[in-house]
Design an enzyme around this catalytic site. Structure first.
Site, PDB file in Angstrom:
ATOM      1  N   ALA A   8       4.584   4.902   6.676  1.00 13.18           N
ATOM      2  CA  ALA A   8       3.769   6.231   5.480  1.00 13.18           C
ATOM      3  C   ALA A   8       2.729   5.241   5.006  1.00 13.18           C
ATOM      4  O   ALA A   8       2.305   6.353   3.332  1.00 13.18           O
ATOM      5  CB  ALA A   8       4.564   7.080   5.303  1.00 13.18           C
ATOM      6  N   GLY A   9       2.528   4.228   4.586  1.00  8.03           N
ATOM      7  CA  GLY A   9       1.412   3.555   3.099  1.00  8.03           C
ATOM      8  C   GLY A   9       0.181   3.880   4.275  1.00  8.03           C
ATOM      9  O   GLY A   9      -0.443   4.895   4.739  1.00  8.03           O
ATOM     10  N   ASN A  10      -0.580   3.423   4.119  1.00  2.39           N
ATOM     11  CA  ASN A  10      -2.319   3.361   4.096  1.00  2.39           C
ATOM     12  C   ASN A  10      -2.970   3.525   5.682  1.00  2.39           C
ATOM     13  O   ASN A  10      -2.944   5.058   5.117  1.00  2.39           O
ATOM     14  CB  ASN A  10      -3.438   2.824   3.522  1.00  2.39           C
ATOM     15  CG  ASN A  10      -3.210   1.986   2.044  1.00  2.39           C
ATOM     16  OD1 ASN A  10      -2.984   3.365   1.412  1.00  2.39           O
ATOM     17  ND2 ASN A  10      -3.309   0.624   1.649  1.00  2.39           N
ATOM     18  N   GLY A  12      -0.545   4.737   7.998  1.00  2.63           N
ATOM     19  CA  GLY A  12       0.509   5.424   8.762  1.00  2.63           C
ATOM     20  C   GLY A  12       0.077   6.773   8.127  1.00  2.63           C
ATOM     21  O   GLY A  12       0.259   7.910   9.142  1.00  2.63           O
ATOM     22  N   ARG A  88      -3.938 -12.788   9.420  1.00  2.28           N
ATOM     23  CA  ARG A  88      -3.021 -11.232   9.913  1.00  2.28           C
ATOM     24  C   ARG A  88      -1.899 -12.027  10.336  1.00  2.28           C
ATOM     25  O   ARG A  88      -0.675 -11.680  10.446  1.00  2.28           O
ATOM     26  CB  ARG A  88      -3.623 -11.417  11.428  1.00  2.28           C
ATOM     27  CG  ARG A  88      -4.441  -9.857  10.674  1.00  2.28           C
ATOM     28  CD  ARG A  88      -5.101  -9.523  12.412  1.00  2.28           C
ATOM     29  NE  ARG A  88      -6.383  -9.138  11.681  1.00  2.28           N
ATOM     30  CZ  ARG A  88      -7.891  -9.145  12.070  1.00  2.28           C
ATOM     31  NH1 ARG A  88      -8.405 -10.346  12.056  1.00  2.28           N
ATOM     32  NH2 ARG A  88      -9.365  -8.186  11.539  1.00  2.28           N
ATOM     33  N   ASN A  95       6.719  -8.906   9.562  1.00  5.57           N
ATOM     34  CA  ASN A  95       6.293  -7.639  10.334  1.00  5.57           C
ATOM     35  C   ASN A  95       7.148  -8.307  11.679  1.00  5.57           C
ATOM     36  O   ASN A  95       7.748  -6.401  12.242  1.00  5.57           O
ATOM     37  CB  ASN A  95       5.103  -7.812  10.371  1.00  5.57           C
ATOM     38  CG  ASN A  95       4.489  -7.288   9.080  1.00  5.57           C
ATOM     39  OD1 ASN A  95       4.925  -7.306   8.210  1.00  5.57           O
ATOM     40  ND2 ASN A  95       2.914  -7.095   9.020  1.00  5.57           N
ATOM     41  N   HIS A 175      -6.603  -9.356  18.646  1.00  7.96           N
ATOM     42  CA  HIS A 175      -7.560  -8.863  17.258  1.00  7.96           C
ATOM     43  C   HIS A 175      -7.522  -9.986  16.338  1.00  7.96           C
ATOM     44  O   HIS A 175      -5.929  -9.648  15.294  1.00  7.96           O
ATOM     45  CB  HIS A 175      -6.466  -7.628  17.295  1.00  7.96           C
ATOM     46  CG  HIS A 175      -7.084  -7.155  15.444  1.00  7.96           C
ATOM     47  ND1 HIS A 175      -8.698  -5.982  15.433  1.00  7.96           N
ATOM     48  CD2 HIS A 175      -6.014  -6.748  14.925  1.00  7.96           C
ATOM     49  CE1 HIS A 175      -8.445  -5.676  14.772  1.00  7.96           C
ATOM     50  NE2 HIS A 175      -7.101  -5.781  13.823  1.00  7.96           N
TER      51      HIS A 175
HETATM   52  N1  LIG Z   1      -4.685  -3.110  13.713  1.00 10.42           N
HETATM   53  C1  LIG Z   1      -5.015  -2.881  13.202  1.00 10.42           C
HETATM   54  O1  LIG Z   1      -6.166  -3.577  13.863  1.00 10.42           O
HETATM   55  C2  LIG Z   1      -4.221  -3.124  11.694  1.00 10.42           C
HETATM   56  C3  LIG Z   1      -3.080  -3.068  11.589  1.00 10.42           C
HETATM   57  N2  LIG Z   1      -2.463  -2.926   9.947  1.00 10.42           N
HETATM   58  C4  LIG Z   1      -1.874  -3.735   9.758  1.00 10.42           C
HETATM   59  O2  LIG Z   1      -0.491  -1.789   9.819  1.00 10.42           O
HETATM   60  C5  LIG Z   1       0.389  -2.844   9.164  1.00 10.42           C
HETATM   61  C6  LIG Z   1       0.168  -1.355   7.804  1.00 10.42           C
HETATM   62  O3  LIG Z   1      -1.030  -1.542   7.199  1.00 10.42           O
HETATM   63  P1  LIG Z   1      -1.156  -0.348   5.458  1.00 10.42           P
HETATM   64  O4  LIG Z   1      -0.401   0.704   6.003  1.00 10.42           O
HETATM   65  O5  LIG Z   1      -2.266  -0.724   5.091  1.00 10.42           O
HETATM   66  O6  LIG Z   1       0.110  -0.851   4.480  1.00 10.42           O
HETATM   67  P2  LIG Z   1       1.018  -0.187   3.624  1.00 10.42           P
HETATM   68  O7  LIG Z   1       2.581  -0.811   2.729  1.00 10.42           O
HETATM   69  O8  LIG Z   1       0.614   0.872   2.735  1.00 10.42           O
HETATM   70  O9  LIG Z   1       2.312   0.353   4.265  1.00 10.42           O
HETATM   71  C7  LIG Z   1       3.268  -0.118   5.094  1.00 10.42           C
HETATM   72  C8  LIG Z   1       4.559   0.870   4.831  1.00 10.42           C
HETATM   73  O10 LIG Z   1       5.658   0.373   5.299  1.00 10.42           O
HETATM   74  C9  LIG Z   1       6.480   0.392   5.136  1.00 10.42           C
HETATM   75  N3  LIG Z   1       7.840   0.061   5.691  1.00 10.42           N
HETATM   76  C10 LIG Z   1       7.854  -1.430   5.485  1.00 10.42           C
HETATM   77  N4  LIG Z   1       9.566  -1.897   6.691  1.00 10.42           N
HETATM   78  C11 LIG Z   1       9.710  -0.183   7.118  1.00 10.42           C
HETATM   79  C12 LIG Z   1      10.421   0.030   7.425  1.00 10.42           C
HETATM   80  N5  LIG Z   1      11.418  -1.357   8.023  1.00 10.42           N
HETATM   81  N6  LIG Z   1      10.477   1.270   7.757  1.00 10.42           N
HETATM   82  C13 LIG Z   1       9.807   2.036   7.862  1.00 10.42           C
HETATM   83  N7  LIG Z   1       8.533   2.014   7.128  1.00 10.42           N
HETATM   84  C14 LIG Z   1       8.518   0.366   6.693  1.00 10.42           C
HETATM   85  C15 LIG Z   1       6.667  -0.083   3.563  1.00 10.42           C
HETATM   86  O11 LIG Z   1       7.318   1.081   2.859  1.00 10.42           O
HETATM   87  C16 LIG Z   1       5.072   0.794   3.298  1.00 10.42           C
HETATM   88  O12 LIG Z   1       5.190   2.548   3.246  1.00 10.42           O
HETATM   89  C17 LIG Z   1      -0.019  -3.675   8.258  1.00 10.42           C
HETATM   90  O13 LIG Z   1       0.947  -4.470   8.525  1.00 10.42           O
HETATM   91  C18 LIG Z   1      -1.780  -4.288   8.294  1.00 10.42           C
HETATM   92  O14 LIG Z   1      -2.127  -5.788   8.624  1.00 10.42           O
HETATM   93  C19 LIG Z   1      -4.131  -2.753   9.642  1.00 10.42           C
HETATM   94  C20 LIG Z   1      -5.143  -2.621   9.758  1.00 10.42           C
HETATM   95  C21 LIG Z   1      -6.187  -1.886  11.426  1.00 10.42           C
HETATM   96  O1  LIG Z   2      -7.163  -6.626   8.669  1.00 13.89           O
HETATM   97  C1  LIG Z   2      -6.366  -6.968   8.240  1.00 13.89           C
HETATM   98  O2  LIG Z   2      -6.236  -7.436   8.045  1.00 13.89           O
HETATM   99  C2  LIG Z   2      -6.316  -5.532   9.053  1.00 13.89           C
HETATM  100  C3  LIG Z   2      -7.001  -5.498  10.226  1.00 13.89           C
HETATM  101  O3  LIG Z   2      -6.242  -5.712  11.745  1.00 13.89           O
HETATM  102  C4  LIG Z   2      -8.234  -4.777  10.547  1.00 13.89           C
HETATM  103  O4  LIG Z   2      -8.865  -4.415   9.615  1.00 13.89           O
HETATM  104  O5  LIG Z   2      -9.165  -5.256  11.394  1.00 13.89           O
END
Ligand SMILES: NC(=O)C1=CN([C@@H]2O[C@H](COP(=O)(O)OP(=O)(O)OC[C@H]3O[C@@H](n4cnc5c(N)ncnc54)[C@H](O)[C@@H]3O)[C@@H](O)[C@H]2O)C=CC1
Ligand SMILES: O=C([O-])CC(=O)C(=O)O
Length: 313
Positions: A8-10, A12, A88, A95, A175
């Site tokens: 439920a972070g940024n 989610g 990443r 992760n 990615h």
């Molecule tokens: N695929 C893509 O293009 C992108 C991927 N991401 C990735 O998405 C992920 C999340 O990013 P944000 O939301 O910014 O991070 P964030 O830190 O704001 O939120 C992550 C949430 O996951 C929760 N969490 C951690 N362990 C957990 C578990 N075992 N069960 C349930 N919840 C758990 C945390 O408490 C936190 O609220 C990161 O790994 C980031 O690198 C971010 C942007 C783009």
């Molecule tokens: O850059 C990061 O770590 C998060 C991500 O995958 C993106 O925004 O493309």
């Protein structure tokens, strides 16, 4: 339709917000490990409903997967985001454990769900979810290509001073730094982009796209969330509404493009069964070489994950 978003972070919370605001699912369950966090985010989104005018219900839970039972689609965003100076891939050890434990709970309560991975490093976390869930490739795949092409489309729209809606694009590969933008397949209202922009400017936009995530990490100290959350929601929409949208998605290639068993972005048709079809483009030699570099990089990180799993077994 019931959709669960884990984390439920940024990213989610943004995804859940877009799902609710656009009424993509009537029940949206947000899960987080942090006590009360998902409950608060879900309540806040629900309290926005009378203002904006939607009736999708959002519910938050702390690690209570029973409440996610029988979800049609699950989006996994749980995990650390990177900080400036990190790649990443640096997130892999933390992760992978999170994605593994979350996927176990997800499939226990929603064995028929389609799973969309967002956590990074994206391609290898999708592999992790596939290993843990045992689901076929059409039901477990990753979000990256919609985001990467959205960045590219946004940069092009700015450069050409046109609507981003009229820019169509596809890209392939992992990615990360080795992603493979395909300007040859980019059009602006049906016009090949190369007729509207010079090579030097287009090359600079491609380079900015490749570093698109890193640019935001540098600016904000953490990674992006508005576009990533919306991109994941767009994939959910294509599935729950059986839209058969054509998107680049991270999928296990099984012979397409001469690649077997590696998770990479490729154009697919997305509908009610998840990935309905992988589309094979006729890449030229230069594009094939870039895809091969990307394949090699992602495979190395997949092998690192396998070695980590063996060491901890
Ligand atoms: N695929 C893509 O293009 C992108 C991927 N991401 C990735 O998405 C992920 C999340 O990013 P944000 O939301 O910014 O991070 P964030 O830190 O704001 O939120 C992550 C949430 O996951 C929760 N969490 C951690 N362990 C957990 C578990 N075992 N069960 C349930 N919840 C758990 C945390 O408490 C936190 O609220 C990161 O790994 C980031 O690198 C971010 C942007 C783009
Ligand atoms: O850059 C990061 O770590 C998060 C991500 O995958 C993106 O925004 O493309």
């Amino acid at each position: 339709m019931k959709v669960t978003v884990v984390g439920a972070g940024n990213v989610g919370a943004t995804c859940a917000d877009v799902l609710a605001t656009r009424e993509i699912a009537n029940e949206i369950v947000l899960v987080d490990i942090k006590e009360g966090f998902a409950e608060g985010k879900a309540l806040d989104i629900w309290q926005k409903a009378p203002i904006i005018g939607y009736d999708s219900r959002t519910v938050g839970v702390t690690s209570d997967y029973a409440r996610t039972a029988d979800s049609d689609v699950v989006v996994i965003t749980s995990g650390l985001p990177r900080k400036p100076g990190m790649t990443r891939d640096d997130l892999i050890s933390t992760n992978a454990g999170i994605v593994k434990s979350v996927t176990e709970q997800v499939v226990k309560y929603s064995p028929n769900a389609i799973i969309i991975i967002v956590s990074n490093p994206l391609d290898v976390m999708t592999y992790q979810a596939h290993l843990t869930s045992g689901l076929p490739r059409n039901k477990v795949f990753g979000m990256a290509g919609i985001l990467d092409t959205a960045r590219y489309r946004a940069f092009l729209a700015e450069a050409l001073n046109v609507s981003p809606k009229d820019i169509q694009a596809v890209l392939m590969g992992g990615h990360g730094d080795t992603m493979v933008p395909l300007p040859r397949y980019t059009t602006v209202g049906g016009i090949p982009v190369t007729e509207l922009i010079g090579k030097e400017e287009l090359d600079a936009i491609v380079a900015r796209t490749t570093n698109g995530g890193g640019e935001l990490v540098k600016l904000m100290g953490t990674s992006a969330w508005y576009a990533p959350g919306a991109a994941a929601a767009q994939m959910v929409e294509a599935i729950v509404r059986d839209q058969r949208r054509v998107f680049p998605v991270c999928i296990k290639l099984e012979g397409e493009y001469g690649i077997d068993g590696v998770y990479l972005g490729a154009p697919v048709i997305l509908g009610k069964n998840g990935i309905e079809k992988v589309i094979e483009l006729q890449l030229n030699d230069e594009e094939k070489a870039l895809l091969e570099t990307s394949r090699g990089h992602v495979k190395e990180v997949m092998d690192a994950l396998d070695n980590m799993s063996k060491a901890s077994a």
